[in-house]
Design a protein around this motif. Structure first.
Motif, PDB file in Angstrom:
ATOM      1  N   MET A   1      39.290  20.108  22.528  1.00  0.00           N
ATOM      2  CA  MET A   1      39.097  20.159  23.968  1.00  0.00           C
ATOM      3  C   MET A   1      38.757  18.798  24.557  1.00  0.00           C
ATOM      4  O   MET A   1      38.931  18.577  25.747  1.00  0.00           O
ATOM      5  CB  MET A   1      37.958  21.128  24.312  1.00  0.00           C
ATOM      6  CG  MET A   1      38.348  22.584  24.255  1.00  0.00           C
ATOM      7  SD  MET A   1      39.653  22.945  25.417  1.00  0.00           S
ATOM      8  CE  MET A   1      38.837  22.541  26.945  1.00  0.00           C
ATOM      9  N   GLN A   5      42.807  17.183  29.523  1.00  0.00           N
ATOM     10  CA  GLN A   5      42.451  16.781  30.883  1.00  0.00           C
ATOM     11  C   GLN A   5      42.930  17.853  31.854  1.00  0.00           C
ATOM     12  O   GLN A   5      44.111  17.916  32.207  1.00  0.00           O
ATOM     13  CB  GLN A   5      43.075  15.427  31.207  1.00  0.00           C
ATOM     14  CG  GLN A   5      42.655  14.300  30.278  1.00  0.00           C
ATOM     15  CD  GLN A   5      41.163  14.013  30.395  1.00  0.00           C
ATOM     16  OE1 GLN A   5      40.598  14.063  31.487  1.00  0.00           O
ATOM     17  NE2 GLN A   5      40.526  13.730  29.270  1.00  0.00           N
ATOM     18  N   ILE A   6      42.006  18.688  32.290  1.00  0.00           N
ATOM     19  CA  ILE A   6      42.351  19.835  33.127  1.00  0.00           C
ATOM     20  C   ILE A   6      42.980  19.412  34.450  1.00  0.00           C
ATOM     21  O   ILE A   6      43.953  20.008  34.916  1.00  0.00           O
ATOM     22  CB  ILE A   6      41.106  20.744  33.356  1.00  0.00           C
ATOM     23  CG1 ILE A   6      41.472  22.030  34.110  1.00  0.00           C
ATOM     24  CG2 ILE A   6      40.004  19.986  34.091  1.00  0.00           C
ATOM     25  CD1 ILE A   6      42.149  23.054  33.271  1.00  0.00           C
ATOM     26  N   TYR A   7      42.463  18.344  35.043  1.00  0.00           N
ATOM     27  CA  TYR A   7      42.972  17.942  36.357  1.00  0.00           C
ATOM     28  C   TYR A   7      44.393  17.390  36.264  1.00  0.00           C
ATOM     29  O   TYR A   7      45.225  17.639  37.136  1.00  0.00           O
ATOM     30  CB  TYR A   7      42.045  16.910  36.998  1.00  0.00           C
ATOM     31  CG  TYR A   7      42.374  16.660  38.453  1.00  0.00           C
ATOM     32  CD1 TYR A   7      42.158  17.651  39.414  1.00  0.00           C
ATOM     33  CD2 TYR A   7      42.919  15.449  38.874  1.00  0.00           C
ATOM     34  CE1 TYR A   7      42.470  17.440  40.753  1.00  0.00           C
ATOM     35  CE2 TYR A   7      43.228  15.228  40.207  1.00  0.00           C
ATOM     36  CZ  TYR A   7      42.998  16.235  41.139  1.00  0.00           C
ATOM     37  OH  TYR A   7      43.316  16.029  42.462  1.00  0.00           O
ATOM     38  N   LEU A  29      44.227  26.665  33.685  1.00  0.00           N
ATOM     39  CA  LEU A  29      43.183  27.290  32.851  1.00  0.00           C
ATOM     40  C   LEU A  29      43.789  27.982  31.632  1.00  0.00           C
ATOM     41  O   LEU A  29      43.183  27.985  30.553  1.00  0.00           O
ATOM     42  CB  LEU A  29      42.375  28.278  33.683  1.00  0.00           C
ATOM     43  CG  LEU A  29      41.451  27.674  34.747  1.00  0.00           C
ATOM     44  CD1 LEU A  29      40.726  28.768  35.527  1.00  0.00           C
ATOM     45  CD2 LEU A  29      40.431  26.720  34.133  1.00  0.00           C
ATOM     46  N   MET A  32      44.390  25.329  29.190  1.00  0.00           N
ATOM     47  CA  MET A  32      43.111  24.962  28.585  1.00  0.00           C
ATOM     48  C   MET A  32      42.738  25.919  27.459  1.00  0.00           C
ATOM     49  O   MET A  32      42.230  25.517  26.402  1.00  0.00           O
ATOM     50  CB  MET A  32      42.027  24.960  29.668  1.00  0.00           C
ATOM     51  CG  MET A  32      40.621  24.626  29.196  1.00  0.00           C
ATOM     52  SD  MET A  32      39.405  25.881  29.655  1.00  0.00           S
ATOM     53  CE  MET A  32      39.466  26.960  28.251  1.00  0.00           C
ATOM     54  N   SER A  36      41.668  25.442  23.480  1.00  0.00           N
ATOM     55  CA  SER A  36      40.255  25.727  23.225  1.00  0.00           C
ATOM     56  C   SER A  36      39.979  26.071  21.762  1.00  0.00           C
ATOM     57  O   SER A  36      40.758  26.761  21.094  1.00  0.00           O
ATOM     58  CB  SER A  36      39.810  26.904  24.114  1.00  0.00           C
ATOM     59  OG  SER A  36      38.508  27.314  23.770  1.00  0.00           O
ATOM     60  N   GLU A  47      33.610  27.555  28.760  1.00  0.00           N
ATOM     61  CA  GLU A  47      34.618  26.498  28.873  1.00  0.00           C
ATOM     62  C   GLU A  47      35.460  26.680  30.130  1.00  0.00           C
ATOM     63  O   GLU A  47      35.785  25.707  30.820  1.00  0.00           O
ATOM     64  CB  GLU A  47      35.508  26.485  27.631  1.00  0.00           C
ATOM     65  CG  GLU A  47      34.834  25.894  26.405  1.00  0.00           C
ATOM     66  CD  GLU A  47      35.804  25.710  25.243  1.00  0.00           C
ATOM     67  OE1 GLU A  47      37.013  25.999  25.426  1.00  0.00           O
ATOM     68  OE2 GLU A  47      35.361  25.278  24.182  1.00  0.00           O
ATOM     69  N   ASN A  51      35.597  23.945  33.144  1.00  0.00           N
ATOM     70  CA  ASN A  51      36.853  23.327  33.571  1.00  0.00           C
ATOM     71  C   ASN A  51      37.175  23.651  35.024  1.00  0.00           C
ATOM     72  O   ASN A  51      37.756  22.824  35.736  1.00  0.00           O
ATOM     73  CB  ASN A  51      37.990  23.763  32.652  1.00  0.00           C
ATOM     74  CG  ASN A  51      38.046  22.968  31.371  1.00  0.00           C
ATOM     75  OD1 ASN A  51      38.648  21.906  31.314  1.00  0.00           O
ATOM     76  ND2 ASN A  51      37.380  23.459  30.325  1.00  0.00           N
ATOM     77  N   ALA A  54      35.213  21.237  36.941  1.00  0.00           N
ATOM     78  CA  ALA A  54      35.829  19.908  36.859  1.00  0.00           C
ATOM     79  C   ALA A  54      36.996  19.796  37.842  1.00  0.00           C
ATOM     80  O   ALA A  54      37.162  18.776  38.522  1.00  0.00           O
ATOM     81  CB  ALA A  54      36.310  19.633  35.433  1.00  0.00           C
ATOM     82  N   CYS A  69      40.715  30.021  40.426  1.00  0.00           N
ATOM     83  CA  CYS A  69      39.808  29.984  39.262  1.00  0.00           C
ATOM     84  C   CYS A  69      38.872  31.182  39.257  1.00  0.00           C
ATOM     85  O   CYS A  69      38.644  31.810  38.218  1.00  0.00           O
ATOM     86  CB  CYS A  69      38.988  28.688  39.283  1.00  0.00           C
ATOM     87  SG  CYS A  69      39.945  27.191  38.959  1.00  0.00           S
TER      88      CYS A  69
END
Length: 331
Positions: A1, A5-7, A29, A32, A36, A47, A51, A54, A69
């Protein structure tokens, strides 16, 4: 993880013109979750929440992505399952998230069909750019005679994009200055507005200027209809413009600038040679970029100004939106 980079994932997904911010957030997500190393549902939810936070921190206007989200995390929390292992459960959750995002792309067509029954041979006012409003107008044009007034929608000017697309489809269309809405409202039969989010009060968050259009429509006794996919329903209850998470103290602030004076050589009536100088002799010039930086991107429209909300879950009054949100998040 650590290297996910989620963004960056979210921004990449947004390059798909069909994906709105809530759906891009949901798909980010799910990506992600693939990366994970969580071994329990508790760890996975932590998590996901981290995220989601973030994503919100990196966005200047997180309202739409927060709605996505919030919806996805609630779904994960309440998802019924009989999986034999956590790994099997996680695989199913990823599949469900991707499947939902795919199915949700059809919501706009469903909303367009629903709103179509309220459209006659009318003149319509819309604001900025909205995929669902555009799809609704294109559908109406095939079977009815409509004309559309589109606001310029500064500072981003997205109304021009809407007008160009409507004109390319053969729909009579004219661009209206944001400051001329009250002038044009008597030529309009109703207002059709998109949304970035519909909040728990039944109010609307949308491109800045939506609120003043709603106020003008109310004063002129014109219906104000909002179109919103259900994944834009957001458990937020703003009481004013300044309760929105996109608000920051720098908006509509008074910048610290030196006092200005007119240049002595320009004291005549001619504006061509005139200039404004500060006390230290440097010229003062305000650009469109300066104005945009000092103004909000979105605003909040109260529920009492909204006639109906058309969504994939039905035609709802603002009170109906509140009831639906409570039921959706009550499990």
């Amino acid at each position: 993880m650590a290297d996910f980079q989620i963004y960056q994932s979210y921004q990449r997904l947004l390059k798909n013109e069909d994906l709105s911010t809530p759906l891009a957030a949901i798909l980010a997500l799910t990506e992600m979750m693939k990366q994970s190393n969580a071994g329990t549902m508790f760890e996975l939810l932590n998590e996901l929440k981290g995220n989601a936070e973030a994503l919100s921190r990196h966005s200047s206007n997180p309202i739409g992505l927060n709605a996505g989200c919030e919806l996805f995390i609630e779904f994960i929390t309440l998802f019924p399952h009989d999986a034999a292992s956590f790994s099997e459960l996680k695989t199913e959750l990823i599949r469900q998230g991707q499947q939902y995002a795919g199915q949700a792309l059809a919501y706009r067509a469903k909303i367009a069909e629903l709103a179509f029954d309220f459209i006659k041979d009318d003149s319509i006012l819309t604001h900025s750019y909205s995929r669902v409003v555009l799809q609704t107008l294109l559908m109406a044009h095939k079977r009815k005679r409509i004309s559309v007034f589109v606001t310029e929608a500064r500072p981003r000017g997205m109304g021009i994009k809407t007008a160009e697309m409507l004109m390319a489809a053969g729909i009579p269309c004219t661009v209206v200055l944001d400051s001329a809405v009250a002038y044009a409202i008597d030529k309009v039969d109703f207002v059709l507005m998109g949304s970035e989010a519909v909040v728990e009060s039944g109010g609307l968050v949308n491109a800045v200027g939506s609120n003043q259009i709603a106020i003008i429509a109310k004063a002129a006794n014109k219906p104000f209809y909002a179109l919103a996919e259900s994944y834009k329903f957001h458990r937020m209850f703003p009481l004013s413009q300044y309760d929105l998470p996109s608000h920051n103290p720098g908006v509509l602030s008074f910048p610290q600038t030196p006092s200005a004076r007119a240049h002595p050589a320009s004291s005549g009536l001619s504006s061509e040679s005139s200039s404004i100088l500060s006390d230290n002799g440097s010229p003062i010039k305000i650009t469109q970029e300066d104005i945009a930086r000092n103004n909000p991107d979105v605003d909040y429209t109260r529920p009492d100004l909204i006639s109906l909300v058309f969504s994939d879950v039905g035609s709802l009054t603002p009170e109906g939106v509140s009831q639906y949100l409570v039921g959706m998040f009550a499990g």
